[in-house]
Design a protein around this motif. Structure first.
Motif, short mmCIF file in Angstrom:
data_model
loop_
_atom_site.label_atom_id
_atom_site.label_comp_id
_atom_site.label_asym_id
_atom_site.label_seq_id
_atom_site.Cartn_x
_atom_site.Cartn_y
_atom_site.Cartn_z
N VAL A 237 13.76 -1.29 1.73
CA VAL A 237 12.85 -0.68 0.75
C VAL A 237 12.15 0.53 1.38
CG1 VAL A 237 10.71 -0.99 -0.58
CG2 VAL A 237 12.51 -2.72 -0.67
N ARG A 238 11.68 0.36 2.61
CA ARG A 238 11.01 1.47 3.29
C ARG A 238 11.97 2.66 3.49
NH1 ARG A 238 6.05 0.31 5.56
NH2 ARG A 238 5.61 -1.86 6.06
N ASP A 239 13.19 2.34 3.92
CA ASP A 239 14.17 3.40 4.16
C ASP A 239 14.44 4.19 2.87
OD1 ASP A 239 16.40 1.68 6.54
OD2 ASP A 239 14.41 2.57 6.75
N LYS A 240 14.62 3.45 1.78
CA LYS A 240 14.89 4.11 0.51
C LYS A 240 13.69 4.92 0.06
CE LYS A 240 17.38 5.48 -2.75
NZ LYS A 240 17.94 4.87 -3.94
N LEU A 241 12.49 4.44 0.30
CA LEU A 241 11.27 5.13 -0.10
C LEU A 241 11.20 6.50 0.58
CD1 LEU A 241 8.87 4.55 -1.95
CD2 LEU A 241 7.60 3.82 0.07
N ASP B 203 0.83 -1.21 0.00
CA ASP B 203 0.00 0.00 0.00
C ASP B 203 0.86 1.25 0.00
OD1 ASP B 203 -2.60 -1.34 2.23
OD2 ASP B 203 -2.20 -1.61 0.08
N GLU B 204 1.92 1.21 0.79
CA GLU B 204 2.80 2.37 0.89
C GLU B 204 3.40 2.69 -0.48
OE1 GLU B 204 5.38 1.98 4.36
OE2 GLU B 204 6.44 3.81 3.70
N LEU B 205 3.86 1.65 -1.19
CA LEU B 205 4.42 1.84 -2.53
C LEU B 205 3.34 2.34 -3.49
CD1 LEU B 205 6.76 -1.28 -2.90
CD2 LEU B 205 7.47 1.11 -3.08
N ALA B 206 2.16 1.72 -3.41
CA ALA B 206 1.07 2.12 -4.31
C ALA B 206 0.68 3.58 -4.08
CB ALA B 206 -0.12 1.19 -4.11
N ASP B 207 0.61 4.00 -2.80
CA ASP B 207 0.27 5.39 -2.49
C ASP B 207 1.32 6.33 -3.02
OD1 ASP B 207 -1.17 4.79 0.86
OD2 ASP B 207 -1.97 4.52 -1.18
N GLU C 32 0.24 9.20 -5.60
CA GLU C 32 0.40 10.63 -5.25
C GLU C 32 1.12 11.40 -6.34
OE1 GLU C 32 1.44 11.37 -0.55
OE2 GLU C 32 2.94 10.38 -1.79
N ARG C 33 2.04 10.69 -7.00
CA ARG C 33 2.84 11.35 -8.03
C ARG C 33 2.32 11.07 -9.44
NH1 ARG C 33 5.00 10.47 -3.64
NH2 ARG C 33 6.63 11.77 -2.68
N ASP C 34 1.19 10.38 -9.49
CA ASP C 34 0.59 10.08 -10.79
C ASP C 34 1.63 9.43 -11.72
OD1 ASP C 34 -0.94 12.00 -13.53
OD2 ASP C 34 -1.40 10.00 -12.74
N TRP C 35 2.33 8.42 -11.18
CA TRP C 35 3.40 7.77 -11.93
C TRP C 35 3.00 6.43 -12.54
CZ3 TRP C 35 8.38 8.47 -8.42
CH2 TRP C 35 8.88 9.75 -8.63
N ALA C 36 1.79 5.96 -12.21
CA ALA C 36 1.39 4.63 -12.70
C ALA C 36 1.42 4.60 -14.22
CB ALA C 36 0.01 4.27 -12.18
#
Lengths: 106, 106, 106, 106
Positions: free
Chosen positions: B80-84, A8-12, A16-20
């Protein structure tokens, strides 16, 4: 792996950046190769590398891998386990133990 | 990601075959690049690829990534979280939204 | 290809900097992959790329390829011609014309 | 490098098979990365590789590089020489001699 909250964190982060729109499977596959080479670059001239840098580049490869698994509706852990099962069969312990040879040369 | 049981499963798989000797960080980095290119090969001539094949190659890339994170005593999800977190800073929403440009060109 | 004077120019460039010590075949192979990915990065998000940048990265890939052919005592043009001969056999015109399929799927 | 006759030979080989349609710059860049990884695979587990196999894979990388230079209307030898000139400036002998460090760390 990639428990719901990291997914979810990655998807958000992407939404947020409209990168999909850029994350076609092909573009993600290219990105994985690009980051894998940045990881490899840590070892360009020898086996010793700066751990912080390796950690960073490895995180980038993993991130794009997770984006691609998600894009394809897959679960990272499941596909790794499934593949491991097939690799067991290609590399039975009695033949493969201590050998780096490819399965068709065992 | 890479919950203890998948990590253990991979570690056992490697130990049974006495393969840890080949899994230097450098060899694992090379392996990640090699598998990433096999994934890329699914898209060599265009954007449509056989899903089963993509799934397989992606599993191989992920497997080597997990072997490397483990070899370095890292946790895949954590890195991964840290890099995000750092990527959020390099690509603030207001500047990066809808744009594929690199952070130094935003 | 790689006429004696370009070969010599590259060899002198390396010798002046005492860099041959780093140019093991393995390190050169890694370098080729690393530069190939920088070339690929020009196309990370789509098919259109900055020509100047593509030109630069392609020059880097070629440079490392020439360093490796030289390191192995090979001639670039000869090995390309030899391989082309074998590729003709794997991809006979009547089967391969207009098709991107791999030879084992023709 | 890539004297007119090798260029023509490659161009004829492609034309006979009606393959130019697949040879977009992007597809050629992907192909270069794919072949570079097959070359790298010769060294996956260590520094010693089968010379015949290395020769073959290196020929494949070079072939795709020549196809891309031709597709972009460039001359392989010219772009290598041009890049070498700039690399001389980035790596002056007095600073770079005997060191594998990147130019921004000299």
């Amino acid at each position: 792996m990639a428990d719901p909250s990291l997914r979810d964190e990655l998807a958000d982060f992407v939404a947020e950046r409209d990168w999909a729109q850029f994350h076609t499977p092909e573009n993600l596959a290219k990105s994985i190769s690009i980051e894998a080479a940045e990881l490899l670059e840590c070892f360009q001239w020898g086996p010793d590398a700066d751990t912080g840098r390796v950690r960073d580049e490895l995180a980038d490869v993993l991130t794009y891998c997770l984006l691609l698994t998600d894009r394809l509706g897959l679960d990272a852990e499941t596909i790794v386990r499934d593949k491991l099962e097939r690799t067991r069969e290609k590399y039975p312990v009695e033949k493969a133990r201590g050998r780096s040879a490819k399965y068709d040369e065992l």
